[in-house]
Scaffold this active site. Structure first.
Site, PDB file in Angstrom:
ATOM      1  N   LYS A   1      -7.981   8.740  -1.509  1.00  0.00           N
ATOM      2  CA  LYS A   1      -7.549   7.625  -2.357  1.00  0.00           C
ATOM      3  C   LYS A   1      -6.636   6.745  -1.514  1.00  0.00           C
ATOM      4  O   LYS A   1      -6.050   7.215  -0.537  1.00  0.00           O
ATOM      5  CB  LYS A   1      -6.763   8.152  -3.556  1.00  0.00           C
ATOM      6  CG  LYS A   1      -7.564   9.061  -4.453  1.00  0.00           C
ATOM      7  CD  LYS A   1      -7.436   8.620  -5.907  1.00  0.00           C
ATOM      8  CE  LYS A   1      -8.308   9.446  -6.820  1.00  0.00           C
ATOM      9  NZ  LYS A   1      -7.589  10.568  -7.412  1.00  0.00           N
TER      10      LYS A   1
ATOM     11  N   HIS B   1      -1.138   3.446  -1.781  1.00  0.00           N
ATOM     12  CA  HIS B   1      -0.779   2.188  -2.444  1.00  0.00           C
ATOM     13  C   HIS B   1       0.720   1.912  -2.361  1.00  0.00           C
ATOM     14  O   HIS B   1       1.468   2.687  -1.755  1.00  0.00           O
ATOM     15  CB  HIS B   1      -1.280   2.183  -3.893  1.00  0.00           C
ATOM     16  CG  HIS B   1      -0.836   3.392  -4.678  1.00  0.00           C
ATOM     17  ND1 HIS B   1       0.478   3.604  -5.012  1.00  0.00           N
ATOM     18  CD2 HIS B   1      -1.531   4.445  -5.164  1.00  0.00           C
ATOM     19  CE1 HIS B   1       0.573   4.732  -5.687  1.00  0.00           C
ATOM     20  NE2 HIS B   1      -0.638   5.272  -5.783  1.00  0.00           N
TER      21      HIS B   1
ATOM     22  N   HIS C   1       3.080   4.740  -3.156  1.00  0.00           N
ATOM     23  CA  HIS C   1       3.261   5.710  -2.073  1.00  0.00           C
ATOM     24  C   HIS C   1       4.164   5.145  -0.978  1.00  0.00           C
ATOM     25  O   HIS C   1       4.903   5.869  -0.326  1.00  0.00           O
ATOM     26  CB  HIS C   1       1.915   6.123  -1.484  1.00  0.00           C
ATOM     27  CG  HIS C   1       1.141   7.020  -2.385  1.00  0.00           C
ATOM     28  ND1 HIS C   1      -0.107   6.701  -2.848  1.00  0.00           N
ATOM     29  CD2 HIS C   1       1.446   8.222  -2.934  1.00  0.00           C
ATOM     30  CE1 HIS C   1      -0.543   7.673  -3.648  1.00  0.00           C
ATOM     31  NE2 HIS C   1       0.392   8.597  -3.722  1.00  0.00           N
TER      32      HIS C   1
HETATM   33  N1  ARG Z   1       0.052  13.523  -4.681  1.00  0.00           N
HETATM   34  C1  ARG Z   1       0.918  13.125  -5.730  1.00  0.00           C
HETATM   35  C2  ARG Z   1       0.681  11.668  -6.083  1.00  0.00           C
HETATM   36  O1  ARG Z   1       0.206  10.917  -5.267  1.00  0.00           O
HETATM   37  C3  ARG Z   1       2.381  13.303  -5.401  1.00  0.00           C
HETATM   38  C4  ARG Z   1       2.779  14.702  -5.047  1.00  0.00           C
HETATM   39  C5  ARG Z   1       4.265  14.923  -5.210  1.00  0.00           C
HETATM   40  N2  ARG Z   1       4.680  16.211  -4.788  1.00  0.00           N
HETATM   41  C6  ARG Z   1       4.488  17.364  -5.457  1.00  0.00           C
HETATM   42  N3  ARG Z   1       4.917  18.478  -4.933  1.00  0.00           N
HETATM   43  N4  ARG Z   1       3.897  17.361  -6.632  1.00  0.00           N
HETATM   44  O2  ARG Z   1       0.986  11.234  -7.177  1.00  0.00           O
END
Ligand code: ARG
Length: 562
Positions: A122, A125, A128
């Protein structure tokens, strides 16, 4: 100075705690009333005397003090006049220390910082981008305070979506196109999968089968998945390089896939798991929360299960005192649930778990160049910022050395600063005019001030001022105000760490820049009188250092020339 005064007063006032004295001690509005004033009205009751008399008595007892030029009583107040020479000397000495701003408060403690963490296949964005920028700054802030920080990129690289993606790739994917276009090509076939699956539900079954194969370690499935990951990481690494961000670990969700059975076992041992429609959950209604889903009907794990596994693993591996998660506000419930489950498991260390949410980034529409349709790629924004700065440099300072490096520092700095200038939770509005404004409260403004300080030193041919300094030169209002700003730096860093708020440092950097620009305007530096010149140059050197260090804590570079 204030601390010294509190110390001094506490010797003569037994009936008040130091904290109370500290609270009462005020900074008078009028200069004639000194630098600090202590009101004696509160003491009247216990002393059974008029405040003015009490003030007189205490002032008399204090007598002569080395750091005060005068102690005077007016009404019920004791007014303190600070010896400005001494004040200037003290601050110059403090700020000159090599490790000014650093501390040992975190020595021997580890913080796990979970941030950035994009989802494989993905796009990376603007959200992030924010977690990356905030997380990186918090990493620097905590490191400065002596903590060991483990920078963890918890990649979203596991889950049923990869089953869908494999099906999509096998049906409509083109290897060369994906190699060439990267994540946007993967997103394209993923979207197609969803469109087609609306018409033909059997695609979903196929996707489930492929994900099951992944979970069972099927070579073909894992090879394709690895390749998706590689393609995506290549793209993310480009952004990290542009931003100057790095990580200690890329252990993402897939890293924990074989540890989820252990989570189920631990929860079962504590009798926390309940069956519900074939799924296993931890009920949390007692705490006004939806239940935490641990395994689905088909036995597969979910996002939360992997976060629980990650926590058990991290605590065992790093023995952290804090584990911090920087994500958007929409994940608040998820983290509340996960932290609550850890608490229910009886682990006291749940107290060190913190979710650090941030607000949305909204873009002024039409002003952003995007690769395809509405999707905003962070990389495009960063590149555009650099390009815009390149153009400004070409127009205003075409002979600048290291143009490319400066363009990167300033372009990236503008974006970072904009993300960090307000409280995390506030939404960020992104507008090019605002973030690139060299006169506003922006990254480029602070960087420009740093470059100005560098240029003053370059012109004077001075790198360091070592000899005796005549501190009386630094007792005018502008110099004093600047010195006061500089002396705040250590406390600012501690405040930022307490609240997990880099904006405290960002605001501070602007305050120092403003104080410096006022000093630069009011006090001529390059004068014939060496005594005056050297004292002022010393102040320039210290300001340059503090601005550079403050920007560094935000993850922003400080160019010598702009
Ligand atoms: N991959 C998730 C996202 O893009 C964020 C992960 C955050 N860290 C975790 N340990 N859940 O929304």
């Amino acid at each position: 100075m204030k601390e010294n005064l509190v110390q001094l007063l506490s010797k003569y006032i037994q009936t008040l705690e130091k904290e109370e004295i500290d609270k009462l001690l005020e900074v008078p509005k009028k200069v004639e009333m000194g630098d600090y004033a202590f009101p004696c009205f509160r003491l009247a009751k216990e002393y059974k005397k008029a405040p003015q008399m009490i003030a007189n008595e205490i002032a008399e007892q204090i007598g002569e003090v080395d750091f005060l030029s005068k102690v005077e009583v007016q009404g019920g107040y004791i007014n303190f006049f600070v010896d400005k020479n001494l004040f200037a000397k003290k601050i110059v000495e403090q700020v000159s220390a090599k490790d000014f701003g650093s501390s040992h408060m975190g020595d021997g403690q580890t913080i796990c910082m979970d941030y950035s963490s994009p989802n494989v296949a993905k796009n990376f964005h603007v959200g992030h981008l924010r977690t990356t920028i905030i997380g990186n700054s918090l990493y620097k802030i905590f490191s400065k305070l002596g903590y060991h920080v483990e920078r963890i990129n918890h990649l979203g690289d596991w889950g049923t979506q990869f089953g869908k993606l494999i099906v999509a790739y096998k049906k409509w994917g083109n290897k060369e196109e994906i190699e060439k276009d990267g994540v946007s090509a993967l997103m394209k076939i993923y979207v197609k999968f969803h469109d087609e699956a609306e018409k033909d539900d059997s695609l979903n079954d196929e996707a489930r089968e492929w994900f099951t194969k992944m979970e069972q370690g099927n070579d073909e499935a894992l090879a394709i998945w690895e390749w998706f990951k590689e393609i995506s990481l290549k793209e993310y690494m480009r952004i990290y390089d542009l931003l100057g961000v790095s990580f200690d670990s890329f252990n993402g969700e897939s890293f924990y896939r074989d540890m989820t059975a252990e989570v189920v076992k631990v929860l079962e041992d504590k009798n926390l798991l309940v069956e519900s429609d074939g799924a296993k959950i931890v009920p949390l209604d007692e705490y006004d929360m939806a239940p935490c889903l641990v395994t689905k009907k088909d036995g597969s794990s979910i996002y939360a299960t992997r976060d629980l596994a990650a926590l058990l693993y991290r605590h065992k591996t790093y023995n952290f005192t804090k584990c911090l998660y920087v994500t958007g506000l929409e994940q608040q419930l998820h983290f509340k649930q996960v932290f609550k489950v850890i608490e229910l498991l009886g682990f006291e260390w749940y107290k060190g778990l913190h979710h650090i949410p941030y607000g949305l980034v909204s873009l002024k529409e039409g002003k952003m160049s995007t690769r395809k349709g509405q999707v905003i790629f962070a990389e495009d924004i960063v590149n555009e910022a650099i390009q815009r700065i390149r153009e400004i440099i070409e127009e205003k300072n075409p002979d600048l050395e290291n143009k490319e490096e400066v363009a990167r520092m300033v372009g990236v700095g503008a974006i970072i600063f904009n993300d960090l200038y307000n409280q995390r939770i506030k939404d960020v509005i992104f507008s090019w005019d605002k973030i690139l404004n060299f006169d506003g409260e922006t990254g480029p403004y602070v960087q420009y001030t740093h470059a100005r300080a560098s240029s003053v030193l370059r012109k004077a041919g001075v790198i360091e001022v070592n000899g005796e300094i005549d501190y009386s030169v630094l007792t005018d209002d502008a110099s004093m105000a600047l010195l006061k700003e500089l002396s705040r730096f250590p406390q600012v860093i501690v405040d930022a760490s307490d609240k997990f708020e880099p904006f405290v440092v960002a605001r501070y950097s602007v305050a120092v820049a403003q104080a410096f620009n006022k000093f630069y305007h009011d006090c001529q530096i390059n004068v014939d009188d060496e005594r005056v010149k050297m004292a002022r140059l010393k102040l320039v050197i210290l300001t340059k250092k503090v601005i550079k260090d403050a920007l560094e804590l935000l993850g922003i570079g400080a160019p010598e020339q702009m």
